[in-house]
Design an enzyme around this catalytic site. Structure first.
Site, PDB file in Angstrom:
ATOM      1  N   GLU A  47      -5.480   2.957   1.896  1.00  0.00           N
ATOM      2  CA  GLU A  47      -4.045   2.711   1.794  1.00  0.00           C
ATOM      3  C   GLU A  47      -3.742   2.269   0.376  1.00  0.00           C
ATOM      4  O   GLU A  47      -4.347   1.332  -0.142  1.00  0.00           O
ATOM      5  CB  GLU A  47      -3.619   1.605   2.766  1.00  0.00           C
ATOM      6  CG  GLU A  47      -3.200   2.105   4.122  1.00  0.00           C
ATOM      7  CD  GLU A  47      -2.636   0.988   4.978  1.00  0.00           C
ATOM      8  OE1 GLU A  47      -1.846   0.175   4.460  1.00  0.00           O
ATOM      9  OE2 GLU A  47      -3.015   0.927   6.152  1.00  0.00           O
ATOM     10  N   ASP A  58       5.465  -7.764   4.161  1.00  0.00           N
ATOM     11  CA  ASP A  58       4.276  -8.329   3.527  1.00  0.00           C
ATOM     12  C   ASP A  58       4.339  -9.838   3.374  1.00  0.00           C
ATOM     13  O   ASP A  58       5.375 -10.418   3.058  1.00  0.00           O
ATOM     14  CB  ASP A  58       4.065  -7.678   2.156  1.00  0.00           C
ATOM     15  CG  ASP A  58       3.566  -6.259   2.301  1.00  0.00           C
ATOM     16  OD1 ASP A  58       2.589  -6.070   3.044  1.00  0.00           O
ATOM     17  OD2 ASP A  58       4.158  -5.346   1.706  1.00  0.00           O
TER      18      ASP A  58
END
Lengths: 256, 111
Positions: A47, A58
């Site tokens: 990723e 996040d």
């Protein structure tokens, strides 16, 4: 079927659990060397985080990494230029937020990713209902659109998302942003809910911090994603060799 | 509609009023602007402070810092784009008693 899904299904048919590390593009000048080291250490797909100023999924580690990367002048053009022509030895999956693609223009963004060799995209703030235009553009290339499911996903949405996702289904183990955590969360229930409606490979992420957690999560799924725990070591100055050993330690635990 | 860089990164916003200190606007305003049904103008913090004080002193109505932007624009345009004698409908959308402590601190800091 997109090439990413062919690769990941093939992996599963060979009995190998996928190990998918997350890297923040541009966080250090040598970030692509970390990626190559991870592949050497046993990663099956990568990723690539494309930094965004407002990363709503996040936690603090990846937020910090995004800030460092943006301060160094990273953008979608520079990342894809760096990736293009470099064979890192594993399928690359971009993870970022929709405003970047929307602002660049979907076709231009997908074209850049494609030139960079990216074969999948995870866009957590793009809902299934809003995704038609992006998926149509991706269908002109080999980019798979990967959807997430979570402990809060309802039964009918599990069916919709597991059917729509390409490459794999991203099973969030807990109701949380990316970051370190303890225990298994609700990974098993989430993976089983996907499997009840689809045979798409299903990987567990969010909070996978230790090799032991990765081993436990992989027992009930097709693979694991490790992000913040790895990014944190790179933020603290880990070398590519240390990244390789980090990934190898997860590989050994999963394969044991 | 967002305040953003050429690469799609959201930029830092600043406004004296917390309710406007945000780098984007809602979909209704974005639509009204894009379709040409409403005009949007910018007003600086200084003019807002003057407008808040003026309306408070003349009318005894304390506008919120957000609403004081509209008052400031009206003070700026009266006798210019808006001819004297025109009937103007101004939406005083919020009350400024929530802002008086902040405004007091700002004005005191200047004494």
């Amino acid at each position: 079927m997109k090439s990413l899904e062919v690769t990941l299904r093939d992996l599963r048919s060979r009995g190998r659990k996928a190990l998918v590390p997350y890297f923040m593009a541009g966080v250090t000048p040598d970030w692509t060397q970390h990626v190559a080291a991870a592949v050497h250490g046993g990663a099956d797909a990568i990723e690539i985080g494309i930094p965004f100023s407002d990363p709503m999924m996040d936690g603090v580690v990846i937020q910090r990494a995004a800030e460092v990367s943006l301060a160094a002048g990273t953008n979608l053009d520079s990342i894809c230029a760096e990736l293009s022509g470099s064979d890192l030895g594993a399928p690359l999956i971009a993870m970022t937020y929709y405003n970047l693609f929307h602002h660049y223009g979907l076709r231009r963004a997908a074209g850049l990713l494609h030139q960079g060799g990216v074969v999948g995209a995870i866009v957590p703030d793009l809902t299934l209902e809003e995704s038609d235009e992006w998926r149509e553009v991706c269908d002109e290339t080999d980019i798979a659109t990967i959807f997430l499911v979570a402990p809060s996903t309802t039964e009918d949405r599990f069916a919709l998302l597991a059917t729509a996702t390409q490459g794999f289904c991203y099973a969030s183990a807990r109701m949380a942003v990316t970051g370190r955590a303890q225990g298994a969360g609700e990974a098993t229930r989430v993976v089983e809910a996907v499997r009840a409606t689809s045979d798409v490979p299903t990987f567990v992420g969010i909070g996978i911090t230790t090799p032991e957690q990765a081993r436990d999560a992989s027992e009930h799924s097709d693979g694991v994603i490790v992000g913040s725990a790895l990014v944190d070591t790179i933020l603290h100055g880990a070398s590519p060799a240390e990244t390789e050993e980090f990934i190898a330690s997860f590989r050994r635990a999963i394969d044991a | 509609m967002l305040i953003q860089s050429e690469h799609g990164q959201i930029e830092e916003a600043h406004s004296i009023s917390a309710g406007l200190d945000y780098p984007g606007i809602g979909p209704e305003h974005a639509y009204l602007a894009a379709s040409g049904r409403a005009d949007y103008v910018g007003i600086g913090d200084e003019d807002v402070l003057v407008a808040l004080q003026t309306l408070s002193e003349l009318e005894g109505i304390i506008p919120a810092l957000e609403s004081a932007h509209a008052v400031a624009w009206l003070m700026q345009e009266a006798g210019k784009d808006i001819a004297r004698g025109t009937t103007v409908l101004l939406n005083l959308s919020g009350r400024g008693d929530k802002d008086v402590a902040q405004v007091r601190d700002i004005l005191r800091g200047r004494e």
